[in-house]
Design an enzyme around this catalytic site. Sequence first.
Site, short mmCIF file in Angstrom:
data_model
loop_
_atom_site.label_atom_id
_atom_site.label_comp_id
_atom_site.label_asym_id
_atom_site.label_seq_id
_atom_site.Cartn_x
_atom_site.Cartn_y
_atom_site.Cartn_z
CE LYS A 1 -12.32 9.53 -17.98
NZ LYS A 1 -12.62 10.77 -17.28
NE ARG B 1 -2.93 0.51 3.31
CZ ARG B 1 -2.21 0.59 4.42
NH1 ARG B 1 -1.39 1.61 4.61
NH2 ARG B 1 -2.32 -0.33 5.35
CE1 TYR C 1 -15.95 13.24 -15.21
CE2 TYR C 1 -15.54 13.00 -12.86
CZ TYR C 1 -15.87 12.44 -14.08
OH TYR C 1 -16.15 11.11 -14.16
CG ASP D 1 -9.17 17.21 -13.96
OD1 ASP D 1 -8.51 16.64 -14.85
OD2 ASP D 1 -10.20 16.73 -13.46
#
Length: 396
Positions: A194, A45, A97, A169
Amino acid sequence: MSNATKLIHSIPVDPLTGSISVPIYQTSTFVQEAPGENKGYDYARSNNPTRAALEKVIAELEGGQAASAFASGLAAIDAVVKLLQSGDEILAVDDIYGGAFRLFTHIYAKFGITVNYVDTTQVVNVIDAITPRTKLIWLETPTNPTLKISDIEAIARIAKQHGALLCVDNTFASPALQQPIKLGADLVVHSATKYLGGHSDLIAGIVVAKTEELGAQIKFIQNASGAILSPNDSWLVIRGVETLYLRVKEHSRNAQLVAEYLQTHPAVDKVYYPGLKSHHNHDIAARQQSGFGGIVTFNLKEDTAEAAREVVCSTAYFKLAESLGGVKSLLCHPATMTHKSIPAETRRAAGVTDSLIRLSVGLEDAGDLIGDITQALDRLSGVVARQVEAEAVGQL
Ligand SMILES: *Cc1c(COP(=O)(O)O)cnc(C)c1O
């Protein structure tokens, strides 16, 4: 060295075996020589060599000092908001978004973090809205879905003057077209789902930090909250990112052709594409981006959800799906899909009208794509003509 060469050679050859592809370290833990003595990894992790290789490549691409790879773009956004505390305010782009809007409004409002949505395409609006409580300015540029452009450099200066962080972003432009940190941003986030991944085959997110210190804070939040990217998906993003420059160049070329064509179709009202001279902030886009990207948005003269539905259900190569940035062309109807969680008035005020259609222009042949969208739009003109005819008959 050119960026393309730098990108390909920043992906390391495995020092242990010479493997030219980054190994997938599918492990939860790492054996230690003595308590606290290890090879730089203790628990997966906290860190994993495959993920670390991806983080290094993306940090380099964005010109940042550190990056952290997350299980999704929203997990990356969530980690940035966790830098704040109760009472702080985010000044965010109004055309944000949908998922970020939902996170801010329905999760962080409960913890006393407020958000002020502003049309950041006008720098003066940012100056007017900033308060001593503003600790984070949140930009998307180009925005989703109406491709509004904000001036990163100017807003970075305002953020600095007021002691606020600027996070951009950069999902739509990708570092192949725009590097916000070089323009003064403190943080960059991506939905690596994306363009970075590029093949519509995974969900992933990245935060890139301008400084080591900010990078360490994000790493701490990531380890504390746990939304890491798996080794397999880290490998897939590395694999995707190897062709980022090639893909994005071709996406942009195709999108420019599609946008120019759409402007000429009689059923189309407005076309939004930063590469068009008619775009509101084309000059800023041309200054801060090295290309205009693969997303084109337009609305119809008949501004109804029904008309948009007719179009989005009639294409063959443009597949109806949420998401963007993959090699296959996609299209969607934001009002009933990606932006349905935003109240209708807020949505319309941000330019997301009822007939708005977003295209993610893929890597098929531009002529085939234009043919596909033409037959779908022509069908709509047929529907309109039939309605007019029916009304005329009714009147007789
Ligand atoms: C898709 C997207 C996100 C969210 O990313 P996920 O990977 O879906 O969690 C955030 N910002 C933008 C601009 C996006 O397009």
